[in-house]
Motif scaffolding. Structure first.
Motif, PDB file in Angstrom:
ATOM      1  N   GLY A 164      10.189  -7.653   2.490  1.00 48.27           N
ATOM      2  CA  GLY A 164      10.296  -6.207   2.456  1.00 48.27           C
ATOM      3  C   GLY A 164      10.310  -5.622   3.855  1.00 48.27           C
ATOM      4  N   ALA A 165      10.409  -4.286   3.902  1.00 41.51           N
ATOM      5  CA  ALA A 165      10.408  -3.612   5.199  1.00 41.51           C
ATOM      6  C   ALA A 165       9.108  -3.875   5.955  1.00 41.51           C
ATOM      7  CB  ALA A 165      10.620  -2.116   5.017  1.00 41.51           C
ATOM      8  N   GLY A 166       7.998  -3.935   5.233  1.00 44.34           N
ATOM      9  CA  GLY A 166       6.716  -4.188   5.884  1.00 44.34           C
ATOM     10  C   GLY A 166       6.659  -5.559   6.533  1.00 44.34           C
ATOM     11  N   VAL A 167       7.304  -6.550   5.889  1.00 43.06           N
ATOM     12  CA  VAL A 167       7.331  -7.906   6.460  1.00 43.06           C
ATOM     13  C   VAL A 167       8.094  -7.903   7.790  1.00 43.06           C
ATOM     14  CG1 VAL A 167       8.237 -10.226   6.121  1.00 43.06           C
ATOM     15  CG2 VAL A 167       7.049  -9.070   4.263  1.00 43.06           C
ATOM     16  N   VAL A 168       9.232  -7.189   7.807  1.00 41.76           N
ATOM     17  CA  VAL A 168      10.005  -7.116   9.058  1.00 41.76           C
ATOM     18  C   VAL A 168       9.174  -6.455  10.150  1.00 41.76           C
ATOM     19  CG1 VAL A 168      12.051  -6.170  10.145  1.00 41.76           C
ATOM     20  CG2 VAL A 168      12.191  -7.103   7.817  1.00 41.76           C
ATOM     21  N   LEU A 169       8.508  -5.337   9.823  1.00 43.34           N
ATOM     22  CA  LEU A 169       7.659  -4.673  10.816  1.00 43.34           C
ATOM     23  C   LEU A 169       6.482  -5.555  11.225  1.00 43.34           C
ATOM     24  CD1 LEU A 169       7.571  -0.998   9.448  1.00 43.34           C
ATOM     25  CD2 LEU A 169       8.827  -1.891  11.426  1.00 43.34           C
ATOM     26  N   GLY A 170       5.915  -6.293  10.278  1.00 38.44           N
ATOM     27  CA  GLY A 170       4.824  -7.196  10.610  1.00 38.44           C
ATOM     28  C   GLY A 170       5.271  -8.293  11.560  1.00 38.44           C
ATOM     29  N   ALA A 171       6.480  -8.850  11.335  1.00 38.11           N
ATOM     30  CA  ALA A 171       7.007  -9.874  12.236  1.00 38.11           C
ATOM     31  C   ALA A 171       7.222  -9.307  13.636  1.00 38.11           C
ATOM     32  CB  ALA A 171       8.309 -10.438  11.672  1.00 38.11           C
ATOM     33  N   LEU A 172       7.755  -8.080  13.675  1.00 32.54           N
ATOM     34  CA  LEU A 172       7.925  -7.435  14.981  1.00 32.54           C
ATOM     35  C   LEU A 172       6.582  -7.198  15.659  1.00 32.54           C
ATOM     36  CD1 LEU A 172      10.723  -4.833  14.126  1.00 32.54           C
ATOM     37  CD2 LEU A 172      10.951  -6.892  15.529  1.00 32.54           C
ATOM     38  N   GLY A 219       0.798  -1.217   0.000  1.00 28.20           N
ATOM     39  CA  GLY A 219       0.000   0.000   0.000  1.00 28.20           C
ATOM     40  C   GLY A 219       0.823   1.255   0.000  1.00 28.20           C
ATOM     41  N   PHE A 220       1.205   1.708   1.182  1.00 33.68           N
ATOM     42  CA  PHE A 220       1.841   3.019   1.300  1.00 33.68           C
ATOM     43  C   PHE A 220       3.196   3.059   0.593  1.00 33.68           C
ATOM     44  CE2 PHE A 220      -0.822   2.600   5.177  1.00 33.68           C
ATOM     45  CZ  PHE A 220      -1.772   3.538   4.836  1.00 33.68           C
ATOM     46  N   ALA A 221       4.051   2.031   0.755  1.00 30.81           N
ATOM     47  CA  ALA A 221       5.375   2.041   0.111  1.00 30.81           C
ATOM     48  C   ALA A 221       5.273   1.930  -1.405  1.00 30.81           C
ATOM     49  CB  ALA A 221       6.228   0.898   0.667  1.00 30.81           C
ATOM     50  N   ALA A 222       4.190   1.314  -1.899  1.00 24.99           N
ATOM     51  CA  ALA A 222       4.001   1.146  -3.343  1.00 24.99           C
ATOM     52  C   ALA A 222       3.216   2.302  -3.939  1.00 24.99           C
ATOM     53  CB  ALA A 222       3.279  -0.171  -3.614  1.00 24.99           C
ATOM     54  N   GLY A 223       2.910   3.310  -3.169  1.00 25.94           N
ATOM     55  CA  GLY A 223       2.167   4.448  -3.678  1.00 25.94           C
ATOM     56  C   GLY A 223       0.684   4.201  -3.815  1.00 25.94           C
ATOM     57  N   ARG A 224       0.161   3.204  -3.131  1.00 29.22           N
ATOM     58  CA  ARG A 224      -1.280   2.923  -3.179  1.00 29.22           C
ATOM     59  C   ARG A 224      -1.858   3.064  -1.771  1.00 29.22           C
ATOM     60  NH1 ARG A 224       0.797  -1.147  -6.651  1.00 29.22           N
ATOM     61  NH2 ARG A 224       0.732  -2.678  -4.955  1.00 29.22           N
ATOM     62  N   PRO A 225      -2.108   4.285  -1.361  1.00 28.80           N
ATOM     63  CA  PRO A 225      -2.614   4.495   0.012  1.00 28.80           C
ATOM     64  C   PRO A 225      -3.965   3.829   0.249  1.00 28.80           C
ATOM     65  CG  PRO A 225      -2.743   6.520  -1.270  1.00 28.80           C
ATOM     66  CD  PRO A 225      -1.947   5.559  -2.073  1.00 28.80           C
ATOM     67  N   GLY A 226      -4.790   3.745  -0.792  1.00 29.32           N
ATOM     68  CA  GLY A 226      -6.090   3.097  -0.610  1.00 29.32           C
ATOM     69  C   GLY A 226      -5.927   1.666  -0.151  1.00 29.32           C
ATOM     70  N   THR A 227      -4.960   0.952  -0.769  1.00 27.56           N
ATOM     71  CA  THR A 227      -4.704  -0.430  -0.363  1.00 27.56           C
ATOM     72  C   THR A 227      -4.191  -0.486   1.082  1.00 27.56           C
ATOM     73  OG1 THR A 227      -4.167  -1.039  -2.648  1.00 27.56           O
ATOM     74  CG2 THR A 227      -3.376  -2.503  -0.898  1.00 27.56           C
ATOM     75  N   GLY A 228      -3.328   0.494   1.403  1.00 25.51           N
ATOM     76  CA  GLY A 228      -2.810   0.532   2.777  1.00 25.51           C
ATOM     77  C   GLY A 228      -3.927   0.711   3.793  1.00 25.51           C
ATOM     78  N   PHE A 229      -4.831   1.681   3.501  1.00 24.87           N
ATOM     79  CA  PHE A 229      -5.938   1.899   4.442  1.00 24.87           C
ATOM     80  C   PHE A 229      -6.903   0.709   4.472  1.00 24.87           C
ATOM     81  CE2 PHE A 229      -4.829   6.487   3.884  1.00 24.87           C
ATOM     82  CZ  PHE A 229      -4.607   6.762   5.224  1.00 24.87           C
ATOM     83  N   ALA A 230      -7.024   0.016   3.371  1.00 20.94           N
ATOM     84  CA  ALA A 230      -7.902  -1.159   3.340  1.00 20.94           C
ATOM     85  C   ALA A 230      -7.385  -2.246   4.281  1.00 20.94           C
ATOM     86  CB  ALA A 230      -8.012  -1.696   1.915  1.00 20.94           C
ATOM     87  N   TRP A 231      -6.058  -2.454   4.249  1.00 21.84           N
ATOM     88  CA  TRP A 231      -5.492  -3.446   5.161  1.00 21.84           C
ATOM     89  C   TRP A 231      -5.617  -2.996   6.627  1.00 21.84           C
ATOM     90  CZ3 TRP A 231      -4.591  -8.309   4.578  1.00 21.84           C
ATOM     91  CH2 TRP A 231      -4.333  -8.830   3.316  1.00 21.84           C
ATOM     92  N   LEU A 232      -5.469  -1.708   6.876  1.00 21.54           N
ATOM     93  CA  LEU A 232      -5.668  -1.211   8.249  1.00 21.54           C
ATOM     94  C   LEU A 232      -7.123  -1.376   8.675  1.00 21.54           C
ATOM     95  CD1 LEU A 232      -3.486   2.049   8.298  1.00 21.54           C
ATOM     96  CD2 LEU A 232      -2.927  -0.231   9.167  1.00 21.54           C
TER      97      LEU A 232
END
Length: 595
Positions: A267-275, A44-57
């Protein structure tokens, strides 16, 4: 002790299925949190698709709503399991108490009531806590493992080994932790019981001069609890270590292994997700397990132990009050001493001086109840020779009882001196004097214990004192000297007769009766005062009735500004206050002015 728990869990299998189903809903956030964070960032956010990011949130927010609804239903399901468990325990307590009461021939005691109201509730709450934390831990771990596997399977290598090590370390330390926690809880219970006994018996403690012994006994309980607390704290360090290994070390390994994860395509999101999985779900679940089993589990075991085996004492306990007198006396039937408060030692008490005689001297005595209060006694000079019989009269509140307390050494003068036999009254050995206040003191024990508390005595001596004072009829009505007595079971007049006989048997040569016969009828009062007059020594009577003054050798009249000392006829002419009191007294009737 595990039988009630197993019976509660097997009672209705449908409840367990319902609990498991709602537990899945409750742990939905634990399953979704890392995946939602990773996809919201990477896709979402890192790929420039904020809508997808907010959908996952939004998916994560929906998971929290599902979890909240599941948590509510979990509470209801746990209650449905726990409440019948409570009813079973309560039924067991009632049946056991009734069985013991039937066998003993009396009603259930307060211990059964305490178990039904305290131990059962503690067991219920602890059982609910154990079910909650164990269930939550199991479902959370499964959810996190599934989430990490869906996110990036390689991260499981970094998370699961230290987590398993932390759990294993905790389980290995659990027996020792449970044992130390149990010891601490029982030590706390013994301390509370010892303090309660001491506080409830403060009057006994003071009357028996047992302050040091009671302080030592309660202090031993406090020291025992402190030692148990230190021991528990040492074992708790292992609990902290297990939390560090199982909940904190995986975070460090994920951070240290980030380059490796990135090389595996994460990706960075995977590392943050694991944390997020570790810090928001796995570590809290481990902490709740450690806290729940380490405290609630032990509390459940201790409570069940006290409920199912109520007659087994929690451990070695010494009573707050000594159990029996230390002096080698016998009961009236020649048996060993019965339990009761400790008698004072014979010979001078520590820091006290035995007087050669009981001649009392007051010189320039001033006393006030406070630094800014008006003196109750001011500039009093008084000599009471040994063998005197002095009555103290005057209006109520004029300072008569204060004078008696000063003579007994209970109060110290603000100025001047009070001496008995040349010894300051507050340093006089208690065996030399006895003060009986208006509210006579009777402790729980046998009548014999109460009468011989101040001095050992033979049956003949006790019989003689009882006849002199007028206690014989009461002793017979109670069932003899071995009868159990207590303050609440006797009337005020009966308590006064017991206290008077006790004082008559004491070795004290100075006796101060501070309205100590006020609840007796005039005939009984005359008999008791006559007994002390014939006994010898010095007698000071703070009079409640004017007849006490007419029986005395000398009379001290206190009117608040001055005092007068003399005989009955002399004071009639010299003291207007005394003459006025006598003028209101009709010897033909029992009604007399209150002095």
């Amino acid at each position: 002790m595990n039988r009630p728990v197993r019976r509660a869990l097997r009672r209705d299998p449908r409840l367990l299925v319902r609990l498991a189903a709602w537990s899945v809903a409750e742990t939905a956030p634990a399953l979704v949190v890392g995946l939602a964070v990773a996809r919201a960032i990477d896709d979402g956010f890192a790929a420039g698709r904020p809508g997808t990011g907010f959908a996952w949130l939004a998916v994560l927010a929906a998971a929290w709503l599902v979890g909240a609804a599941g948590a509510r239903q979990v509470v209801l399901a746990v209650a449905a399991i726990v409440e019948p468990f409570r009813e079973d325990l309560l039924g067991h307590v009632v049946e056991s108490a009734l069985d013991r009461a039937s066998a003993a021939g009396h009603g259930p005691g307060s211990a059964a009531v305490a178990r039904s109201n305290l131990q059962v509730e503690l067991a219920r709450d602890a059982f609910a806590s154990v079910i909650t934390v164990v269930r939550s831990f199991a479902f959370t771990v499964v959810s996190v493992v599934l989430g990490l596997g869906a996110l990036v399977p390689e991260v499981l290598v970094l998370v699961l080994p230290p987590f398993a090590a932390g759990v294993g370390l905790f389980l290995l330390s659990l027996p020792a932790m449970a044992r130390r926690q149990r010891e601490f809880l029982l030590a706390d219970e013994r301390t509370a019981g010892s303090l309660a006994a001491a506080v409830g018996a403060l009057r006994d403690v003071t009357a028996c001069a047992a302050e040091d012994r009671v302080a030592a006994s309660v202090g031993a309980r406090v020291a025992e609890q402190a030692a148990a607390g230190r021991s528990l704290a040492r074992v708790t360090a292992l609990r902290t270590l297990s939390l560090a290994v199982g909940g904190r070390l995986p975070v460090l390994l994920i951070l240290a292994g980030t380059p490796w994860l990135l090389s595996r395509g994460a990706g960075a999101g995977v590392v943050l997700g694991a944390l997020a999985y570790v810090t928001q779900s796995l570590a809290p679940a481990l902490g709740n397990l450690v806290q729940g089993l380490g405290i609630s589990g032990v509390r459940l075991r201790v409570s069940l132990d006290r409920i199912l085996r109520p007659d087994v004492p929690p451990g070695p306990a010494s009573p707050a009050l000594p159990a029996a007198a230390e002096r080698p006396t016998l009961s009236p039937e020649g048996h060993a001493p019965s339990p009761g408060p400790v008698a004072p030692p014979y010979g001078p008490a520590a820091g006290r001086v035995a007087a050669r005689n009981v001649r009392a001297e007051l010189r320039g005595v001033v006393f006030a109840y406070g630094p800014h209060a008006e003196p109750v006694i001011s500039g009093l000079d008084l000599s009471i020779p040994e063998g005197d019989h002095l009555a103290v009269v005057g209006p109520s509140g004029i300072g008569k009882s204060t004078l008696g307390a000063l003579l007994a050494g209970v109060l110290r003068p603000g100025a001047g001196r009070v001496e008995v036999g040349g010894v300051p009254a507050d340093r006089l050995d208690p065996a030399c004097r006895v003060l009986i206040p208006q509210e006579a003191y009777v402790f729980r024990g046998t009548l014999w214990d109460n009468l011989t508390y101040l001095a050992p005595a033979s049956r003949e001596e006790v019989d003689a004192a009882a006849r002199e004072v007028g206690l014989t009829a009461l002793a017979e009505r109670l069932g003899g000297y071995d009868a159990e007595v207590s303050s609440g079971a006797l009337s005020p007049a009966e308590r006064q007769l017991v206290a008077l006989t006790r004082a008559h048997l004491s070795p004290a040569r100075l006796v101060i009766l501070d309205e100590a016969t006020c609840h007796l009828d005039p005939a009984a009062e005359a008999r008791a005062e006559g007994a002390f007059a014939r006994r010898g020594g010095t007698l000071v009577v703070i009079a409640h009735r004017l007849t006490s003054a007419t029986r005395a050798r000398r009379i001290l009249v206190m009117d608040g500004t001055s005092v007068r000392l003399g005989g009955h006829s002399e004071l009639l002419a010299a003291s207007p206050l005394y003459a006025d009191l006598v003028g209101h007294w009709n010897p033909a009737t029992p009604q007399e002015p209150v002095l």
